[in-house]
Design an enzyme around this catalytic site. Structure first.
Site, mmCIF file in Angstrom:
data_model
loop_
_atom_site.group_PDB
_atom_site.id
_atom_site.type_symbol
_atom_site.label_atom_id
_atom_site.label_comp_id
_atom_site.label_asym_id
_atom_site.label_seq_id
_atom_site.Cartn_x
_atom_site.Cartn_y
_atom_site.Cartn_z
ATOM 1 N N ARG A 203 0.860 -1.187 0.000
ATOM 2 C CA ARG A 203 0.000 0.000 0.000
ATOM 3 C C ARG A 203 0.901 1.244 0.000
ATOM 4 N NH1 ARG A 203 -0.407 -2.162 5.395
ATOM 5 N NH2 ARG A 203 0.593 -0.715 6.853
ATOM 6 N N VAL B 198 10.966 -7.015 6.838
ATOM 7 C CA VAL B 198 12.308 -6.456 6.624
ATOM 8 C C VAL B 198 13.186 -6.539 7.873
ATOM 9 C CG1 VAL B 198 11.606 -4.895 4.749
ATOM 10 C CG2 VAL B 198 11.603 -4.051 7.120
ATOM 11 N N TYR C 262 11.554 7.955 15.068
ATOM 12 C CA TYR C 262 11.363 7.937 13.603
ATOM 13 C C TYR C 262 12.398 8.826 12.910
ATOM 14 C CZ TYR C 262 9.046 8.591 9.087
ATOM 15 O OH TYR C 262 8.771 8.649 7.739
#
Ligand code: NAP
Length: 263
Positions: A17, A65, A157
């Site tokens: 997506r 991942v 992040y």
């Protein structure tokens, strides 16, 4: 016009997506053969089916991942299906918010593990196939958040996204002798399912902070990723490209007010 990259074998992590899906569809439109990778096989399969229905070539592959074994299996799947790996778009990423003081060690590990370690593992897994051919293009999806800007709740992040650029610069040097380039796209605020999850108010406030007056589209990012994969970009490595509608440019809110006052 750029030279055709038709037939190239492309892996896009996190392409079930969002931005990854946009990158995969853009490369497929150029005639590339795509391995669509995400943890959720049904989403990856849906994207592969979309590409196939449009006349392209794509396979779905479920992988995390964060797991070296999954990344090795992913690389092997591309080699088996398409005979090699020409291009890796290491795009998979997560962006849960947590402010310092409430951010836990596991919050931090999850973000760094997916976004930064996941980049390392995806790249490492694809290197044998790229080195064997003495050719390859690696395109990382970083962000403006971290390398250029900060936002409350995203210390982990931002660290992961800035870390990708540190990784990129040394990887670009190490891989240059193999004719493998490594570059990064740095999206601003892009309209994706992931961003929609942050709420309508966040999306509205972001739109007003962008000089070009809109959120980016996944195609805006895909076009930049595609450029790094072209033959014409062969001499570019270790670079990052901000795609943000000018979002990082205003030095203050007054600059945006002034811009609007004259338009
Ligand atoms: P998204 O809509 O949430 O899509 C993320 C994709 O990554 C999904 O396919 C997801 O599928 C996959 N993914 C997540 N964790 C994974 C893992 N451990 N292993 C494999 N696949 C995984 O997010 P997005 O907005 O498209 O973001 C994509 C990238 O762009 C990220 O790196 C993000 O940091 C970066 N970015 C986004 C924006 C923005 O405005 N949207 C801005 C700057 C940078 P599964 O969950 O099924 O695995």
């Amino acid at each position: 016009m750029f030279s055709s990259i038709k037939g190239r074998s492309v892996i896009v992590t996190g392409s079930g997506r969002g931005i990854g899906r946009g990158i995969a569809r853009r490369f497929a439109a150029e005639g590339c053969r795509l391995l669509i990778v995400s943890r959720t096989l049904s989403e990856a399969q849906r994207v592969a089916d979309e590409i196939t229905a449009a006349g392209g070539t794509a396979r779905a592959f479920a992988a995390d991942v964060q797991r070296a074994a999954d990344m090795a299996a992913m690389a092997q799947a591309a080699v088996t299906a398409f005979g090699g790996i020409d291009i890796l778009c290491a795009n998979a990423g997560i962006f849960p918010a947590a402010k310092l003081g409430s951010m836990t060690e596991s919050d931090f590990d999850a973000v760094i593990g997916t976004n930064l370690k996941g980049t390392f593992l995806a790249v490492s897994a694809c290197l044998p196939a790229m080195k064997a051919r003495k050719a390859g293009r690696i395109i990382l999806t970083s962000s403006i958040t971290g390398p250029v800007t900060g936002y409350p709740g995203w210390a982990h992040y931002g660290a992961s996204k800035a870390g990708q650029l540190g990784f990129m610069r040394t990887a670009a040097i190490e891989l240059a002798p193999y004719n493998i380039t490594v570059n990064s796209v740095l999206p601003g605020n892009i309209a994706t399912e992931g961003l929609a999850g942050l709420g309508a108010e966040y999306v509205r406030s972001m739109e007003t902070s962008v000089p070009l007056g809109r959120l980016g589209s996944v195609t805006d990012i895909a076009n930049a990723a595609l450029f790094f994969a072209t033959d014409e970009a062969a001499y570019i490595t270790g670079q990052s490209l901000v795609i943000d509608g000018g979002q990082v440019l205003p030095e203050s809110l007054a600059a945006l007010d002034e811009m609007r006052s004259v338009s």
